[in-house]
Design an enzyme around this catalytic site. Structure first.
Site, PDB file in Angstrom:
ATOM      1  N   ASP A  12      10.176   1.239  12.648  1.00 43.28           N
ATOM      2  CA  ASP A  12       8.771   1.395  12.256  1.00 43.28           C
ATOM      3  C   ASP A  12       8.287   2.830  12.465  1.00 43.28           C
ATOM      4  OD1 ASP A  12       6.360   0.535  11.283  1.00 43.28           O
ATOM      5  OD2 ASP A  12       5.724  -0.492  13.109  1.00 43.28           O
ATOM      6  N   ASN A  14       7.696   5.193   9.738  1.00 37.92           N
ATOM      7  CA  ASN A  14       8.035   6.175   8.690  1.00 37.92           C
ATOM      8  C   ASN A  14       6.798   6.776   8.035  1.00 37.92           C
ATOM      9  OD1 ASN A  14      10.591   5.288   9.220  1.00 37.92           O
ATOM     10  ND2 ASN A  14      10.898   4.250   7.259  1.00 37.92           N
ATOM     11  N   SER A  57      10.091  -6.225   5.102  1.00 37.91           N
ATOM     12  CA  SER A  57       9.654  -7.592   5.390  1.00 37.91           C
ATOM     13  C   SER A  57       9.107  -8.264   4.136  1.00 37.91           C
ATOM     14  CB  SER A  57       8.581  -7.584   6.483  1.00 37.91           C
ATOM     15  OG  SER A  57       7.352  -7.122   5.959  1.00 37.91           O
ATOM     16  N   GLU A  59       6.269  -9.440   3.889  1.00 39.48           N
ATOM     17  CA  GLU A  59       4.897  -8.943   3.768  1.00 39.48           C
ATOM     18  C   GLU A  59       4.852  -7.546   3.144  1.00 39.48           C
ATOM     19  OE1 GLU A  59       6.166 -10.380   6.505  1.00 39.48           O
ATOM     20  OE2 GLU A  59       4.933 -12.153   6.771  1.00 39.48           O
ATOM     21  N   ASN A  60       5.930  -6.777   3.310  1.00 37.94           N
ATOM     22  CA  ASN A  60       5.955  -5.412   2.772  1.00 37.94           C
ATOM     23  C   ASN A  60       5.890  -5.381   1.238  1.00 37.94           C
ATOM     24  OD1 ASN A  60       8.226  -4.129   5.349  1.00 37.94           O
ATOM     25  ND2 ASN A  60       5.993  -4.140   5.313  1.00 37.94           N
ATOM     26  N   TRP A  61       6.193  -6.509   0.576  1.00 36.43           N
ATOM     27  CA  TRP A  61       6.051  -6.577  -0.886  1.00 36.43           C
ATOM     28  C   TRP A  61       4.616  -6.325  -1.317  1.00 36.43           C
ATOM     29  CZ3 TRP A  61      10.132  -6.256  -3.907  1.00 36.43           C
ATOM     30  CH2 TRP A  61      11.347  -6.806  -3.514  1.00 36.43           C
ATOM     31  N   ILE A 187       5.886  -8.582  17.048  1.00 37.02           N
ATOM     32  CA  ILE A 187       7.109  -9.065  16.404  1.00 37.02           C
ATOM     33  C   ILE A 187       7.016  -8.974  14.881  1.00 37.02           C
ATOM     34  CG2 ILE A 187       6.441 -11.525  16.425  1.00 37.02           C
ATOM     35  CD1 ILE A 187       9.927 -10.475  17.470  1.00 37.02           C
TER      36      ILE A 187
END
Ligand code: IPE
Ligand code: IPE
Ligand code: MG
Length: 233
Positions: A12, A14, A57, A59-61, A187
Site C-alpha cells: 500500500d 503507491n 482488490s 474494491e479497487n475496480w 485488513i
C-alpha cells in the site's frame, strides 16, 4: 532467526508516494514493481516458501477508469518483463482472485507464466492476489461447497480443514506474517479466514520505498512474538 514459511504483504501507498513528488498515481504503481522484485528475490534467497502479495482488490475496480486501465497494463507488462527473473530463481507464480474480471490477454499471460514457472519453480511460490477480496473468497467457497452437496444429493460433512480446501488459497498454508506498508492499520478485506492467527506488522514506509532491509526488520520483529493460538505458555 526463524524464517516465516508464508509471508504476505498488503502493498500500500503507491498513490501517496507519487503525490509526494507531484506525479500521477500511476507513477507510484510503476515504481512499486522494483519493490516487488527486490522483496521477491530476497524471500527466495532466505528460504521463504510462500510469498503472497495483495496487488489489486475487488474494491479497487471502483477506482477511476484510467487508474484501473493503467494498473492492468502494468500487470501485463510486468508478467512479461519479470519472466526471466522468476524462472532463474526457481520461483513459481500463482495468481489468485476473481480472475473472470481480468482481460483475456492478461489471463493468457498469467496462464503462460504459471505453466512455465511450475516446471522447476520449486524454491518458492509467489502468489499474486489479483481482483481478490476475503469476502469474495469465502462466498465462492460456500457456493462451490453447496454445488458439491447438490451434485451429491445430500449435505456433505465439512470441517475447518475441509472448508479451507474450498478457498481460493487451497493448498497454501495460512500466512505466518502479514506486512502492511504505508501506515494503514486495517485488513481491507484481504484474507479474512486465512489470517485467523497471522502475526501483523505495520510500517509507515510507502510501498515503492520498501526494500529487503525493511522486510528483514519485519522478520526480526516476528521473531520476538510469541504465538499462543489461544493456549497458555
Ligand atoms: C496500493 O497503493 C496499490 C493498489 C491498491 C493497487 P494505493 O494505490 O492504494 O496507494 P495509496 O494508498 O492511495 O497511497
Ligand atoms: C488494499 O489497499 C489493497 C491493495 C493494497 C491491493 P487499498 O488502498 O485499496 O485499501 P484502503 O482503501 O486503504 O482500505
Ligand atoms: Mg491504498
Amino acid at each position: 532467526m526463524e524464517i516465516p514459511q508464508h509471508i504476505s504483504i498488503i502493498m500500500d501507498g503507491n498513490g501517496r508516494w507519487a503525490r509526494q513528488q507531484g506525479k500521477r498515481r500511476l507513477f507510484g504503481h510503476n515504481a512499486g514493481v522494483e519493490a516487488v522484485r527486490d522483496v521477491t528475490t530476497y524471500c527466495a534467497e532466505i528460504g521463504v516458501k510462500y510469498l503472497s502479495l495483495f496487488a489489486f482488490s475487488e474494491e479497487n475496480w471502483d477506482r477511476p477508469a484510467d487508474e484501473v486501465k493503467g494498473l492492468m497494463e502494468l500487470l501485463l507488462k510486468t508478467m512479461i518483463a519479470e519472466r526471466d527473473t522468476l524462472l532463474k530463481n526457481h520461483i513459481r507464480l500463482q495468481v489468485i482472485g476473481n480472475t473472470v474480471r481480468l482481460s483475456p490477454s492478461l489471463m493468457d499471460a498469467i496462464h503462460d507464466l504459471e505453466r512455465e514457472s511450475a516446471v522447476g519453480g520449486d524454491r518458492m511460490a509467489m502468489i499474486v492476489m489479483l481482483s481478490y477480496s476475503g469476502k469474495w473468497d469465502i462466498l465462492q467457497a460456500v457456493r462451490r461447497y453447496t454445488a458439491d452437496c447438490l451434485a451429491a444429493g445430500k449435505e456433505l460433512p465439512i470441517d475447518e480443514a475441509g472448508f479451507s480446501g474450498y478457498l481460493a488459497t487451497a493448498g497454501i498454508p495460512d500466512p505466518d506474517l502479514l506486512v502492511r506498508t504505508s501506515g494503514e492499520q486495517r485488513i481491507s478485506n484481504y484474507m479474512l479466514w486465512q489470517t485467523a492467527y497471522t502475526e501483523f506488522y505495520y510500517t509507515p514506509v510507502l510501498w515503492p520505498d520498501f526494500r529487503r532491509s525493511d522486510l528483514e526488520q519485519a522478520i526480526s520483529d516476528f521473531n520476538k512474538r510469541q504465538r499462543r493460538y489461544g493456549k497458555v505458555e
